[in-house]
Every structure is written in C-alpha cells, then in structure tokens.
Enzyme design. Structure first.
Site, PDB file in Angstrom:
ATOM      1  N   LYS A  19       0.817  -1.219   0.000  1.00  0.00           N
ATOM      2  CA  LYS A  19       0.000   0.000   0.000  1.00  0.00           C
ATOM      3  C   LYS A  19       0.850   1.268   0.000  1.00  0.00           C
ATOM      4  O   LYS A  19       0.434   2.268  -0.570  1.00  0.00           O
ATOM      5  CB  LYS A  19      -1.016   0.001   1.148  1.00  0.00           C
ATOM      6  CG  LYS A  19      -0.433   0.156   2.511  1.00  0.00           C
ATOM      7  CD  LYS A  19      -1.500   0.037   3.583  1.00  0.00           C
ATOM      8  CE  LYS A  19      -0.868  -0.181   4.944  1.00  0.00           C
ATOM      9  NZ  LYS A  19      -0.033   0.920   5.425  1.00  0.00           N
ATOM     10  N   ARG A  94      -6.884   3.536  11.269  1.00  0.00           N
ATOM     11  CA  ARG A  94      -6.471   2.155  11.443  1.00  0.00           C
ATOM     12  C   ARG A  94      -7.354   1.417  12.435  1.00  0.00           C
ATOM     13  O   ARG A  94      -7.141   0.240  12.697  1.00  0.00           O
ATOM     14  CB  ARG A  94      -5.047   2.173  11.991  1.00  0.00           C
ATOM     15  CG  ARG A  94      -4.074   1.267  11.281  1.00  0.00           C
ATOM     16  CD  ARG A  94      -2.718   1.545  11.909  1.00  0.00           C
ATOM     17  NE  ARG A  94      -1.671   0.690  11.491  1.00  0.00           N
ATOM     18  CZ  ARG A  94      -0.767   1.007  10.561  1.00  0.00           C
ATOM     19  NH1 ARG A  94      -0.866   2.118   9.889  1.00  0.00           N
ATOM     20  NH2 ARG A  94       0.220   0.185  10.320  1.00  0.00           N
ATOM     21  N   ARG A 133      11.351  -7.290   2.729  1.00  0.00           N
ATOM     22  CA  ARG A 133      11.599  -5.878   3.045  1.00  0.00           C
ATOM     23  C   ARG A 133      12.515  -5.771   4.268  1.00  0.00           C
ATOM     24  O   ARG A 133      13.375  -4.889   4.328  1.00  0.00           O
ATOM     25  CB  ARG A 133      10.266  -5.169   3.319  1.00  0.00           C
ATOM     26  CG  ARG A 133      10.441  -3.682   3.548  1.00  0.00           C
ATOM     27  CD  ARG A 133       9.115  -2.978   3.612  1.00  0.00           C
ATOM     28  NE  ARG A 133       8.437  -3.176   4.886  1.00  0.00           N
ATOM     29  CZ  ARG A 133       7.218  -2.740   5.165  1.00  0.00           C
ATOM     30  NH1 ARG A 133       6.518  -2.115   4.231  1.00  0.00           N
ATOM     31  NH2 ARG A 133       6.665  -2.931   6.335  1.00  0.00           N
ATOM     32  N   ARG A 139      14.008  -2.542   8.552  1.00  0.00           N
ATOM     33  CA  ARG A 139      13.088  -1.838   9.445  1.00  0.00           C
ATOM     34  C   ARG A 139      12.983  -2.598  10.756  1.00  0.00           C
ATOM     35  O   ARG A 139      12.789  -3.804  10.774  1.00  0.00           O
ATOM     36  CB  ARG A 139      11.702  -1.715   8.791  1.00  0.00           C
ATOM     37  CG  ARG A 139      11.454  -0.333   8.246  1.00  0.00           C
ATOM     38  CD  ARG A 139      10.157  -0.250   7.512  1.00  0.00           C
ATOM     39  NE  ARG A 139       8.992  -0.474   8.378  1.00  0.00           N
ATOM     40  CZ  ARG A 139       7.747  -0.185   7.993  1.00  0.00           C
ATOM     41  NH1 ARG A 139       7.535   0.323   6.808  1.00  0.00           N
ATOM     42  NH2 ARG A 139       6.743  -0.419   8.797  1.00  0.00           N
ATOM     43  N   ARG A 150       1.768  -7.184  14.163  1.00  0.00           N
ATOM     44  CA  ARG A 150       1.156  -6.145  13.325  1.00  0.00           C
ATOM     45  C   ARG A 150       0.034  -6.733  12.464  1.00  0.00           C
ATOM     46  O   ARG A 150      -1.005  -6.098  12.266  1.00  0.00           O
ATOM     47  CB  ARG A 150       2.216  -5.478  12.459  1.00  0.00           C
ATOM     48  CG  ARG A 150       3.129  -4.578  13.310  1.00  0.00           C
ATOM     49  CD  ARG A 150       4.417  -4.265  12.604  1.00  0.00           C
ATOM     50  NE  ARG A 150       4.231  -3.381  11.483  1.00  0.00           N
ATOM     51  CZ  ARG A 150       4.900  -3.479  10.341  1.00  0.00           C
ATOM     52  NH1 ARG A 150       5.765  -4.449  10.149  1.00  0.00           N
ATOM     53  NH2 ARG A 150       4.685  -2.615   9.387  1.00  0.00           N
TER      54      ARG A 150
END
Ligand code: AMP
Length: 202
Positions: A19, A94, A133, A139, A150
C-alpha cells in the site's frame, strides 16, 4: 476546479500489501500528496523530535500509537496547503475510533472521503514480502514476531473499518497480486469509474 478534480482517498491493506508503494503512485497520478502516518512517525523518530521520542517504543513493538496523538498529527498535516484539494491517506484510520476522528476532521472542512482502496493480498504473500523488506531495508518493526503482532492488529482492529466504509459504498476491492504497474492500473481504473479524474500519467 471542479469537484471531480480533487480526490480524497484512503488506501487500506495489511502490512506487506504494497500500500505504501501503490499509495505514492496513485497520489502522483491524481496530483495529491500521499500522507502516511507510518512515514511521519518514522521521520519523527529519525529526527529525534518530541513526537519521535513518544512513539519510538510503541512502533518498535508493532503496537498502535494512541488514537489522540495520531489523529492530532493527521489533523495538522491535512491543514497544510498541499492537502487542500485532496490527499491520499495511507495507514490512517487504522481502527474504528480513528474513523470517527477522521469523520470529524473532514466534516469540519465540509469534506468526505471519495473512495477507499482495499488492497487484497493473501496472508502468506504479505508475510513473504515483509520478510523480504526486512532483509532489504532493515526496518526494526519487520522482525518475525513484530510482523505477526502487526498482522494480528490489522485483522482485529483495521479490517473492521472496511465494513463501515463498505456501508457507505465507497470501497474498491483491488487484487494486490501482480506487477506494480498492473496493480496501479487496476486502482486507477476503479477510481476513474467513480468519476475521479487523474492529472498525470504514471
Ligand atoms: P506503517 O508504516 O503504516 O505500517 O506504520 C508503522 C507503525 O506506525 C505501525 O505499526 C504503528 O506502530 C504506527 N502507526 C502508523 N499509523 C498508525 C495509526 N493510524 N494509528 C496508530 N499507530 C500507527
């Protein structure tokens, strides 16, 4: 400027749905800023601001930053000139509380969302993309345990916001599996069918 030339959009999808990347492409196509709360928080952390200090541990654990703080950040960002004629929100709202807060922010401006793009990606594919990623970008919230947290939060708190927007008839479900260009084309096609007019080729 006619109403159709502005676009007030929200992109929703689980972590790893792409996204962020798609949000930027769509925002460019419609000439509006992509506003990502995750990016804003990460920038605050790396700049060592007061906001950054408040949210660093929460984000590290993959938990949600308190609604009041998040909504205040969004409210302030939407007041900037570049968001006057439209915006694409990524990562906010969210949960249901944030949906109510956004309704209030937009209602005070006499605005509402034009469309909500739901990027649909199977869970296994999301996890695979997130692991990739993590390896590429390092990250701190992309470790296996934090990813699982998450995704659980997404399913429990974020997925229900789609029901609210579905009732309003503004959700476009987009298959998020395919090449970057294919997915962008699908989203733009859906938005154009709503009468939203893009301002640039992608
Ligand atoms: P993202 O890049 O959208 O995955 O966001 C990264 C992290 O920032 C999330 O895991 C949360 O800790 C925090 N965050 C981003 N957006 C929100 C939001 N709307 N509400 C609460 N926390 C958020």
């Amino acid at each position: 400027m006619t109403a159709a030339q502005s676009a007030r959009l929200l992109i929703v999808g689980p972590q790893g749905s792409g996204k962020g990347t798609q949000g930027i492409r769509i925002a460019d196509a419609f000439g509006i800023p992509a506003i990502s709360t995750g990016d804003m928080f990460r920038a605050a952390i790396s700049n060592g601001t007061e906001l950054g200090q408040k949210v660093t541990e929460i984000i590290h654990a993959g938990n949600l930053v308190p609604d009041e703080l998040t909504s205040a950040v969004v409210r302030e960002r939407l007041e900037q000139d570049d968001a006057a004629a439209g915006f694409l929100l990524d990562g906010y709202p969210r949960n249901l509380g944030q949906v109510a807060a956004l309704d209030e922010i937009l209602g005070a401006r006499g605005e509402e969302l034009d469309a909500v793009i739901e990027l649909v990606v199977p869970r296994d594919e999301s996890i695979e993309r997130l692991s990739l990623r993590a390896a590429e970008q390092g990250r701190t919230d992309d470790t296996e345990q934090v990813i699982a947290n998450r995704l659980a939060i997404y399913e429990r708190e974020t997925a229900p916001i789609l029901d609210v927007y579905r009732e309003r008839g503004i959700v476009d479900e987009i298959d998020g599996v395919g090449s970057l260009d294919e997915i962008t084309d699908r989203v733009i096609g859906a938005l154009e069918r709503r009468g939203l007019i893009r301002t640039a080729a992608v």
